[in-house]
Write a protein that holds these residues in place. Structure first.
Motif, PDB file in Angstrom:
ATOM      1  N   LYS A 363     -11.685  -1.592  -3.018  1.00 30.35           N
ATOM      2  CA  LYS A 363     -11.353  -2.272  -2.188  1.00 30.35           C
ATOM      3  C   LYS A 363     -12.067  -2.924  -0.901  1.00 30.35           C
ATOM      4  N   GLY A 364     -11.907  -1.510  -0.567  1.00 31.42           N
ATOM      5  CA  GLY A 364     -11.473  -1.246   1.026  1.00 31.42           C
ATOM      6  C   GLY A 364     -10.870  -1.363   1.749  1.00 31.42           C
ATOM      7  N   GLU A 365      -9.637  -1.847   0.975  1.00 34.70           N
ATOM      8  CA  GLU A 365      -8.264  -2.312   2.092  1.00 34.70           C
ATOM      9  C   GLU A 365      -6.468  -1.167   2.314  1.00 34.70           C
ATOM     10  N   SER A 366      -7.124  -0.061   1.092  1.00 30.02           N
ATOM     11  CA  SER A 366      -6.172   1.341   1.976  1.00 30.02           C
ATOM     12  C   SER A 366      -6.361   2.584   2.580  1.00 30.02           C
ATOM     13  N   ILE A 367      -6.071   2.914   3.320  1.00 28.82           N
ATOM     14  CA  ILE A 367      -6.539   4.061   3.943  1.00 28.82           C
ATOM     15  C   ILE A 367      -5.981   5.224   2.884  1.00 28.82           C
ATOM     16  N   ARG A 368      -5.200   5.581   2.911  1.00 25.66           N
ATOM     17  CA  ARG A 368      -4.505   6.023   1.868  1.00 25.66           C
ATOM     18  C   ARG A 368      -3.336   5.608   0.571  1.00 25.66           C
ATOM     19  N   THR A 369      -2.580   5.313  -0.346  1.00 26.76           N
ATOM     20  CA  THR A 369      -2.136   4.867  -1.197  1.00 26.76           C
ATOM     21  C   THR A 369      -1.343   6.122  -1.603  1.00 26.76           C
ATOM     22  N   VAL A 370      -0.564   6.505  -1.361  1.00 29.93           N
ATOM     23  CA  VAL A 370       0.565   7.806  -2.183  1.00 29.93           C
ATOM     24  C   VAL A 370       1.376   6.955  -3.218  1.00 29.93           C
ATOM     25  N   LEU A 371       0.953   7.573  -4.501  1.00 33.36           N
ATOM     26  CA  LEU A 371       1.881   7.292  -5.581  1.00 33.36           C
ATOM     27  C   LEU A 371       2.978   8.519  -5.323  1.00 33.36           C
ATOM     28  N   THR A 372       4.551   7.716  -5.465  1.00 35.80           N
ATOM     29  CA  THR A 372       5.561   8.511  -5.905  1.00 35.80           C
ATOM     30  C   THR A 372       6.259   9.229  -7.385  1.00 35.80           C
ATOM     31  N   PHE A 373       6.887   9.478  -7.305  1.00 38.16           N
ATOM     32  CA  PHE A 373       7.205   9.521  -9.086  1.00 38.16           C
ATOM     33  C   PHE A 373       9.195   9.608  -9.078  1.00 38.16           C
TER      34      PHE A 373
END
Ligand code: COD
Ligand code: ZN
Length: 373
Positions: A363-373
């Motif tokens: 959707k062009g809403e993020s630059i980077r989404t980082v997933l954490t564990f």
């Protein structure tokens, strides 16, 4: 102690093209000779991963994608001397074996171990992942959308143990690629004017590189004006939306700058933009760098006068860095506050929310989404 044993853990499996990420329990085999098993701590979502889900980038299915991460070495296979359990590391989509003809060239980082065609297996031709009794393929030597992964030892950079995973993961792709394109490939000169096409995580990292190199004007170009605020926050002096103009963007930039754009960067992965970026640098002394990976098997036709006139058209992979040697230094520079990655990480989500992370990208809403564990 899990060393030598199969690990059962969660992973985001893609069962086929255009399928959603499915969180599954998988088995991760122990590392074989010259491999390491890594516990992933944080992993970024990049356009290239999305391109694997659509077929724009080649991959074999079922597959675990993801190539921008920080993790901890859990165990090592036979013959591994450069790493030990407990090391904080970045898996490398561009490896550095150190012995192929490309690694031996001081100015090439195109290691023979690079899996650009998406073979999806390790050196012995097999995968270390299984799910529901089926082998699951690797991706770009990394496969980071999983709690544990196995990679070749030549595809691992050891970094400062104090580096924060949810920022340092960007050294696995976005920052390293964009920053290196400006610093190593273009070698942007102080006082110059630059234009960056595409203001995602990689494009913003190009801007950071241009700024550190001393560029005096940095023009951000994007069809999504919501990207302009971030671009300015990291160093763009102005931004242009090609959709606001009827003239070609190269003409717009020429008028804005009195025909003095020295360096342009294509960071969208679109073929048309590659030509636009080339045409936008000065006809005789300009340079255009292709950073965006073109769609698989695509062909481009262009007016050869664009190059004959004197322009330089260059590309680079992974910002031209030799990653095993250079990533630890880049991370040290980050720890010494030479650059700030805060603006690039717009969202941090738990790993289970991977589908939401990809939707933010689409959707062009993020630059980077980082997933954490
Ligand atoms: N004109 C202007 N801007 C455009 C256009 C267009 N025609 N089309 C799209 N854009 C904009 C989008 O609005 C978006 O803001 C931006 O371009 C792209 O950003 P993202 O967030 O989608 O993409 P990134 O930054 O995650 O990915 C960058 C690339 C698309 C360049 C991708 O090809 C890549 O990651 N390349 C790096 C290749 C590489 O060297 N990888 C390491 C070695 S494997
Ligand atoms: Zn990437």
């Amino acid at each position: 102690n899990t060393s030598g044993k199969v690990i059962k853990c969660k992973a985001a499996v893609l069962w086929g093209l255009e399928q959603p990420f499915s969180i599954e329990e998988i088995e991760v085999a122990p590392p074989k000779a010259h491999e390491v098993r890594i516990k992933i701590l944080a992993t970024g979502i990049c356009r290239t991963d999305n391109n694997a889900t659509t077929g724009v980038m080649p991959a074999k299915f079922p597959v675990i994608v993801g190539h921008e991460a920080v993790g901890i070495v859990e165990s090592i296979g036979e013959g591994v001397t450069s790493l030990k359990p407990g090391d904080k590391v970045i898996p490398l989509c561009v490896p550095q074996c150190g012995i192929c003809s490309n690694c031996l060239k001081p100015d090439s980082n195109y290691c023979d171990m690079l899996d650009i065609v998406g073979k999806g297996v390790l050196s012995d031709g097999t995968s270390r992942f299984t799910c529901k009794g089926k082998p699951v393929y690797h991706y770009m030597n990394t496969s980071t959308f999983t709690e544990y992964t196995v990679v070749r030892d030549v595809a691992v950079a050891k970094i400062d143990a104090a580096a924060p995973p949810e920022k340092a993961c960007l050294f696995g792709c976005a920052f390293t690629t964009g920053y290196g394109a400006a610093i190593n490939t273009a070698k942007v000169t102080p006082g110059s004017t630059c234009a960056v096409f595409g203001l995602g995580g990689v494009g913003l990292s190009v801007i950071i590189g241009c700024k550190i190199a001393g560029a005096s004007r940095i023009i951000g170009v994007d069809i999504n004006p919501r990207k302009f605020e971030k671009a300015k926050a990291v160093g763009a002096t102005e931004c242009v939306n090609p959709k606001d103009h009827t003239k070609p963007i190269s003409e717009v930039l020429k008028e804005m700058t009195g025909d003095s754009v020295r360096y342009t960067f294509e960071v969208t992965g679109n073929l048309d933009t590659m030509i636009d970026a080339l045409a936008s640098c000065h006809k005789n002394c300009g340079m255009s760098v292709v950073v965006g990976d073109p769609p698989a098997s695509s062909v481009l036709t262009f007016d050869p006068m664009l190059v004959f006139d004197g322009r330089t058209w260059k590309g680079c992979i992974f910002g031209g860095w030799k990653p095993v040697n250079d990533l630890p230094k880049l991370v040290s520079d980050f720890m010494a506050k030479k650059f700030n990655l805060d603006e690039l990480v717009t969202h941090i989500l738990p790993f289970d929310k991977i589908e939401e992370g990809f939707n933010l990208l689409k959707k062009g809403e993020s630059i980077r989404t980082v997933l954490t564990f």
